[in-house]
Design a protein around this motif. Sequence first.
Motif, PDB file in Angstrom:
ATOM      1  N   ILE B  57       0.828  -1.203   0.000  1.00  0.00           N
ATOM      2  CA  ILE B  57       0.000   0.000   0.000  1.00  0.00           C
ATOM      3  C   ILE B  57       0.866   1.258   0.000  1.00  0.00           C
ATOM      4  N   ALA B  58       1.888   1.243   0.878  1.00  0.00           N
ATOM      5  CA  ALA B  58       2.765   2.419   0.937  1.00  0.00           C
ATOM      6  C   ALA B  58       3.393   2.646  -0.429  1.00  0.00           C
ATOM      7  N   HIS B  59       3.764   1.542  -1.041  1.00  0.00           N
ATOM      8  CA  HIS B  59       4.403   1.634  -2.349  1.00  0.00           C
ATOM      9  C   HIS B  59       3.442   2.218  -3.390  1.00  0.00           C
ATOM     10  N   SER B  60       2.214   1.748  -3.372  1.00  0.00           N
ATOM     11  CA  SER B  60       1.223   2.257  -4.330  1.00  0.00           C
ATOM     12  C   SER B  60       0.983   3.734  -4.099  1.00  0.00           C
ATOM     13  N   LEU B  61       0.867   4.110  -2.852  1.00  0.00           N
ATOM     14  CA  LEU B  61       0.609   5.517  -2.531  1.00  0.00           C
ATOM     15  C   LEU B  61       1.756   6.386  -3.027  1.00  0.00           C
ATOM     16  N   ASP B  75       7.419  11.600  -0.989  1.00  0.00           N
ATOM     17  CA  ASP B  75       8.587  11.473  -0.125  1.00  0.00           C
ATOM     18  C   ASP B  75       8.206  10.824   1.207  1.00  0.00           C
ATOM     19  N   ALA B  76       7.092  11.276   1.775  1.00  0.00           N
ATOM     20  CA  ALA B  76       6.660  10.746   3.069  1.00  0.00           C
ATOM     21  C   ALA B  76       6.328   9.265   2.965  1.00  0.00           C
ATOM     22  N   THR B  77       5.580   8.905   1.917  1.00  0.00           N
ATOM     23  CA  THR B  77       5.212   7.494   1.792  1.00  0.00           C
ATOM     24  C   THR B  77       6.450   6.653   1.501  1.00  0.00           C
ATOM     25  N   HIS B  78       7.413   7.278   0.870  1.00  0.00           N
ATOM     26  CA  HIS B  78       8.651   6.542   0.651  1.00  0.00           C
ATOM     27  C   HIS B  78       9.318   6.193   1.976  1.00  0.00           C
ATOM     28  N   ARG B  79       9.296   7.161   2.886  1.00  0.00           N
ATOM     29  CA  ARG B  79       9.897   6.890   4.201  1.00  0.00           C
ATOM     30  C   ARG B  79       9.123   5.782   4.925  1.00  0.00           C
ATOM     31  N   MET B  80       7.809   5.809   4.779  1.00  0.00           N
ATOM     32  CA  MET B  80       7.014   4.736   5.394  1.00  0.00           C
ATOM     33  C   MET B  80       7.387   3.390   4.800  1.00  0.00           C
ATOM     34  N   ALA B 106      -0.948   7.141   8.992  1.00  0.00           N
ATOM     35  CA  ALA B 106      -2.220   7.011   8.281  1.00  0.00           C
ATOM     36  C   ALA B 106      -3.064   8.264   8.514  1.00  0.00           C
ATOM     37  N   ASP B 107      -3.041   8.765   9.748  1.00  0.00           N
ATOM     38  CA  ASP B 107      -3.811   9.980  10.055  1.00  0.00           C
ATOM     39  C   ASP B 107      -3.294  11.174   9.262  1.00  0.00           C
ATOM     40  N   VAL B 108      -1.965  11.322   9.267  1.00  0.00           N
ATOM     41  CA  VAL B 108      -1.388  12.470   8.565  1.00  0.00           C
ATOM     42  C   VAL B 108      -1.731  12.389   7.079  1.00  0.00           C
ATOM     43  N   LEU B 109      -1.636  11.193   6.527  1.00  0.00           N
ATOM     44  CA  LEU B 109      -1.945  11.036   5.106  1.00  0.00           C
ATOM     45  C   LEU B 109      -3.409  11.400   4.853  1.00  0.00           C
ATOM     46  N   GLU B 110      -4.262  10.958   5.752  1.00  0.00           N
ATOM     47  CA  GLU B 110      -5.689  11.244   5.613  1.00  0.00           C
ATOM     48  C   GLU B 110      -5.925  12.753   5.639  1.00  0.00           C
ATOM     49  N   GLN B 111      -5.255  13.425   6.572  1.00  0.00           N
ATOM     50  CA  GLN B 111      -5.402  14.887   6.658  1.00  0.00           C
ATOM     51  C   GLN B 111      -4.853  15.563   5.413  1.00  0.00           C
ATOM     52  N   LEU B 133      10.679  11.690  12.519  1.00  0.00           N
ATOM     53  CA  LEU B 133      10.494  10.441  13.241  1.00  0.00           C
ATOM     54  C   LEU B 133      10.511   9.255  12.274  1.00  0.00           C
ATOM     55  N   LEU B 134       9.906   9.448  11.111  1.00  0.00           N
ATOM     56  CA  LEU B 134       9.911   8.390  10.103  1.00  0.00           C
ATOM     57  C   LEU B 134      11.336   8.052   9.697  1.00  0.00           C
TER      58      LEU B 134
END
Lengths: 156, 700
Positions: B57-61, B75-80, B106-111, B133-134
């Motif tokens: 999922i992170a990869h798809s995002l 960039d953020a999802t890459h860190r995840m 997940a919350d930050v992404l949602e926001q 933190l990531l």
Amino acid sequence: MMEGLPVVVFDLGTERYGVPVEQVLAVEWVPPITPIPHTLPFIVGVVSLRGSILPVIDLRVRFGFPRSGDSQQMMVVRTGEVEVGLIVDAVQDVIRIDPDAVEPPPALAGGIEAAYLRGVLQTEHGVLVLLNLDRVLTDAEQRQVAEVQRRASGVS
Amino acid sequence: MDWRDGTAAGGENVETDRYLTLFLDEASDLIQAFGDALLRYERGEERDGQLAELFRIAHSLKGMSATMGFHALADATHRMEDILGALRGQAVPASPEVIDLLFRSADVLEQTLAHVRATGREPDALPGDWLALLTQTSQRLAGAEGSACAVPSDKRDGAREVADDVPMCPDEAQGVVAAAQEAGMTVGWVKVTIDPACQLKGARAVLVHRAVSGVAEVLHCVPAAERMENGDYDDTLWFLVAAGEDDAAERLVTAASSVAEVSHAEFRAWANRQRESSSPGDTPSSSPTSDGVVASTAGTSAQAVRDQWLRVSVDKVDALMQWCGELVIQRNRLATLLADTDDEDVRSVLDRVGHIAQALQETVNSLRMVRAEVLFRRFPRMVRDLSRQLQKPLELEWYGVETELDRTVIDDVFEALVHLIRNAADHGIEPLDQRRARGKPEAGRITLRAYSTGQHVRIEVQDDGGGIDVEAVRRRAVERGWLDPVAAARMSPEETYELLFQPGFSTAQVVSDVSGRGVGLDAVRERVMALGGRVDVQSEPGRGTLFRIHLPSNRTVLSVLLVHIRSQVYALPLTSVEEAVLAGVEDLQTVHGRHVYRFKDALVPIVDMGLWLYDAPSCQAYPWRLVICRVGDRQVALAVDRVLGQQEVANHPNAGYLAGIDWLAGLTTLGDGSVAFIVDPEACLQHARVPSGVRGGENG
């Protein structure tokens, strides 16, 4: 008299009443009424009229007059969002009244509490009592709702 | 083209808007799925599989975000993705801190998505502490675990994401690959990198070969087996494998990594070399299949899913519904006009039109509906957070996921349920020590239930907590000056519960962080009433509390069973009707002085509709005519005078004077112009439960 506020005039018992014409959508001979169980006596039922279904109120019963079995007419009136059929003895006419000639209602006019009246007025046909239809119908609705709650909670 | 600069021609803007909508829909589905998988991971359900899912999922995002030009998101999802990749190489499950970080992600992404939805662009910056933190976490994890299972790093080089170093598949293996794929097997390359410092390259290669063969069938290897054995390779081994198990990819990586001096192992799902190579301009949906550490066994690609969906404005669906309703009514009128015809052809056409109208109706109705599951799925995460926050173990369960709700009410119902669930967790469920003392299971249980009665949809939130403390509620009302103590003491429990819905009421002993924010049950009621519904509450001391939301069903045309009660036509919604039966005296039993009907091993209470509504019993000479109705998980048998048959009718919802009549769900006009009453079976069931004699005179 061409000036003034147009009012639909109708008979109920011995009195003559009026409501503003813009609140009256239609006047009909009373169609077959389907009674609804568990409603207060003044809600005589529902009618199907040109594709819509309306609750019908017997205005005599609503005001505590004896029911009349004679030929009756139904005025379709609207208050707010709600359309209702009102059974009255006979719809007479549409007349124009001078709003300035309307006097505040006495405490009781023709057996109806002042709260349900807008005022009274002398016309060439005699005394005309102007109804506060919004108030009449809202109160009726609240009473019916209270009745339903009474039944639902099992309190007799 | 950068869609955000606003200089594009109108037509292109429409296009990009469309893509943006697709992106937002798909991304929020993925984030939801991410949360779900993370919850399962936290609960310890098949951790490897969940990690693989999370990574995918992170990869798809990441891919989708990059395609849309949302670089901060990418960039953020890459860190995840880095964190998840590192976790995959670890033997131990992620620490609670890491799990919390992922939940927060997940919350930050949602926001962030909400921001994109509102403004059309991503925020200028994402929360810096979160990003830091990531990065820290992924570095820590990577450092701690060496590189047993590293993730291909493509941060700066999205274009080279597809490993073009994958060897060509020899022609002789192609057939086997095709067959294996057809059989639904996992097919792909295992890439194993041996530490360059390795002294016994040949031996290591053999061990790796053996480890891989133990999990999957090796179809081909590069270099050839003989060269491997001789240590005749630089430091990378490739095995083309096929395996039956879904988690083969996972196990292959583990197996290969278990060999000493293996510095890296990864699995690349089989990708046809004829496919176009991936590039940053590629559609996001193609990226999950083009590489990935884990084989994508999901089958359908996102693109395929996307093409099956169409977003249409609610107005258009409403218009369609109205026309359908009109069609049904006119068909019924025609049927009435032609009721006496002897012409077989006319009858057959009329029937056919009836069926078509009905099918059309159902299809259009379903357009507006979504399953309750969509609603319920949003809560496990919330309950988890509540559980931690309140230091109470909580369990959430739900029933009736297939119940359909009108799409337009979902958001408001969600908000209402948020309040009710918080309330249940905070005030309903007792503190742990109290539960122990009462001999209850430690975990407080919150149950969500959805069901339909045809005319209404009910949604319940139930807890197994301490119940509403009626005394405390009364005291509070007196303190607030709403009541004098005498009046308060006279109130029935039901009347007391009503106080809870007054603005500004709160029974919490301590104003807690969770539900003491000044929004309470009054807000819930307000929301539900705005939807034309209502909320009621039942509670039992020591056993728990049940809040029930009643929502009107917006269906304009209903399938009903018409019956006579006295001589009036009534309509029972077919969605509630189980069966119409003739009951002889031998089918009946008496329980507490009331008749019940024995139906499929259950004893079903009977409501004599004639007696109830008209004081004119329907139950006289046998056999009695009973219509068995289901309401949620309960049944009630309605005794009527005659069963007439099924019909489609247009539903006029009650308003004003008739809105409060409990048994009356709606009104309808029949073909002959007469009015029929649509019955709410639930009200009948309620009536059946009131002990006889309580209702004034009706049963006497």
